[in-house]
Design a protein around this motif. Structure first.
Motif, PDB file in Angstrom:
ATOM      1  N   PHE A  85      -6.319   4.897   0.907  1.00 14.88           N
ATOM      2  CA  PHE A  85      -5.057   5.102   0.210  1.00 14.88           C
ATOM      3  C   PHE A  85      -5.312   5.740  -1.151  1.00 14.88           C
ATOM      4  O   PHE A  85      -6.148   5.273  -1.918  1.00 14.88           O
ATOM      5  N   ASP A  86      -4.597   6.819  -1.422  1.00 10.00           N
ATOM      6  CA  ASP A  86      -4.672   7.455  -2.730  1.00 10.00           C
ATOM      7  C   ASP A  86      -3.557   6.906  -3.606  1.00 10.00           C
ATOM      8  O   ASP A  86      -2.377   6.993  -3.255  1.00 10.00           O
ATOM      9  N   SER A 112       0.997   4.031  -2.975  1.00  8.17           N
ATOM     10  CA  SER A 112       0.518   5.370  -2.613  1.00  8.17           C
ATOM     11  C   SER A 112       1.659   6.382  -2.587  1.00  8.17           C
ATOM     12  O   SER A 112       1.460   7.550  -2.268  1.00  8.17           O
ATOM     13  N   ARG A 149       0.831  -1.208   0.000  1.00 11.12           N
ATOM     14  CA  ARG A 149       0.000   0.000   0.000  1.00 11.12           C
ATOM     15  C   ARG A 149       0.866   1.258   0.000  1.00 11.12           C
ATOM     16  O   ARG A 149       0.557   2.241  -0.681  1.00 11.12           O
TER      17      ARG A 149
END
Length: 315
Positions: A203-204, A164, A160
């Motif tokens: 999360f972006d 991100s 992640r």
């Protein structure tokens, strides 16, 4: 050589069945190997006659699905459909996104895919439709790196953080001092939907690394194995596809939280990224034979075929 073969497979192909020639429109190179009733050695078979056997007088369901599930539903068809059925009309090789579109449009009766994306659910709802989702097996979603990469395992949190933009160098996770190139698939593919689900809502994603070959199922494997002679890429796919349909010695599957995506770890659910794959229909639109086929798939015989293909059955 591979690109030449792909170009040949993307064209219309003719497959000989005895004295008969079956015309198959190819929009995915792997479909060539799995067309039912073509004496394919890539399909699984039961050891005895199936308890369900359709005839051409039956309203035969049109089946379709994801690339990695071609071997599953084509094995089902070869087992229970009549050998002289109209394969070209009844068996489609549309891949995940197009298969969902065809199901919603009423062109397919059953599709074999990973769970729908948010966008695919919305497409159905806009038409006043709802999916019936039947879990028929388990599969592992896997992350892959170049075989020369010394990293053997990542945690879900590290993945992640990579996607991100918080972790940008392999040195941070036990690798070499190299910038990480995180590749993604396009929206609404089965692997991209699984990836977005894994990332979660908090999360972006960084802007994805892109490449012209990523529109194909094997494209992400190709760019990870040798993207412009770099070994710093990371991508994702499904275990079965990599192990059985696109074996590539230049990539390796990572362990997740130290656990490898083995059949045993999928069965006991210790591998963290284990999930169902499905036979999906439209609620209220199932024919009697569609229901019979799904019931059979979930029977001991159908689940035996799932296992023989190389997946983990739900039963």
């Amino acid at each position: 050589m591979k690109k030449l073969l792909l170009s040949l497979f993307l064209a219309t192909s003719f497959i000989t069945l005895g004295s008969r020639v079956t015309k198959v429109e190819q929009n995915e190179m792997y479909s060539w190997y799995y067309v039912p009733f073509t004496q394919s050695t890539s399909l699984a078979h039961l050891d005895s006659q199936a308890s369900l056997k359709f005839t051409n007088d039956d309203n035969l369901p049109v089946v379709d699905g994801a690339t990695a599930l071609f071997p599953i539903y084509c094995s089902f068809v070869e087992t229970v459909y009549p050998s002289d059925c109209n394969v070209k009309e009844l068996v489609q090789f549309s891949k995940t996104n197009k298969a969902y579109e065809r199901l919603i449009a009423g062109e397919d009766d059953i599709i074999f895919v990973a769970e729908p994306s948010k966008e695919q659910k919305a497409m159905a709802q806009e038409k006043g439709l709802e999916f019936n989702m039947y879990p028929i097996g388990y599969e592992a979603f896997v992350f892959i790196v170049n075989a020369s990469n010394p990293v053997e395992s990542l945690s879900i949190q590290q993945i992640r953080d990579i996607y991100s933009g918080k972790i940008k160098n392999w040195k941070k996770v036990g690798g070499k001092w190299q910038k990480i190139r995180p590749f993604q698939r396009q929206t609404n593919t089965g692997s991209q939907t699984a990836f977005v689900k894994m990332m979660g809502k908090d999360f972006d994603l960084i802007p994805p690394e892109t490449h012209k070959e990523l529109t194909l199922m094997d494209g992400i494997i190709d760019v990870v194995s040798d993207y412009e002679n770099h070994s710093n890429a990371i991508g994702y796919t499904f275990r079965y596809f990599l192990r059985n349909m696109n074996k590539n010695p230049d990539v390796k599957m990572l362990k997740i939280d130290g656990i490898e995506p083995s059949i045993e770890n999928i069965q006991n659910k210790t591998y963290p990224l284990t999930d169902n794959f499905y036979a999906i229909t439209i609620k209220g639109k199932e024919s009697e034979n569609t229901k019979k086929l799904i019931d059979w798939i979930l029977s001991e015989e159908g689940q035996e075929l799932v296992k023989k293909v190389g997946y983990v059955p739900v039963m």
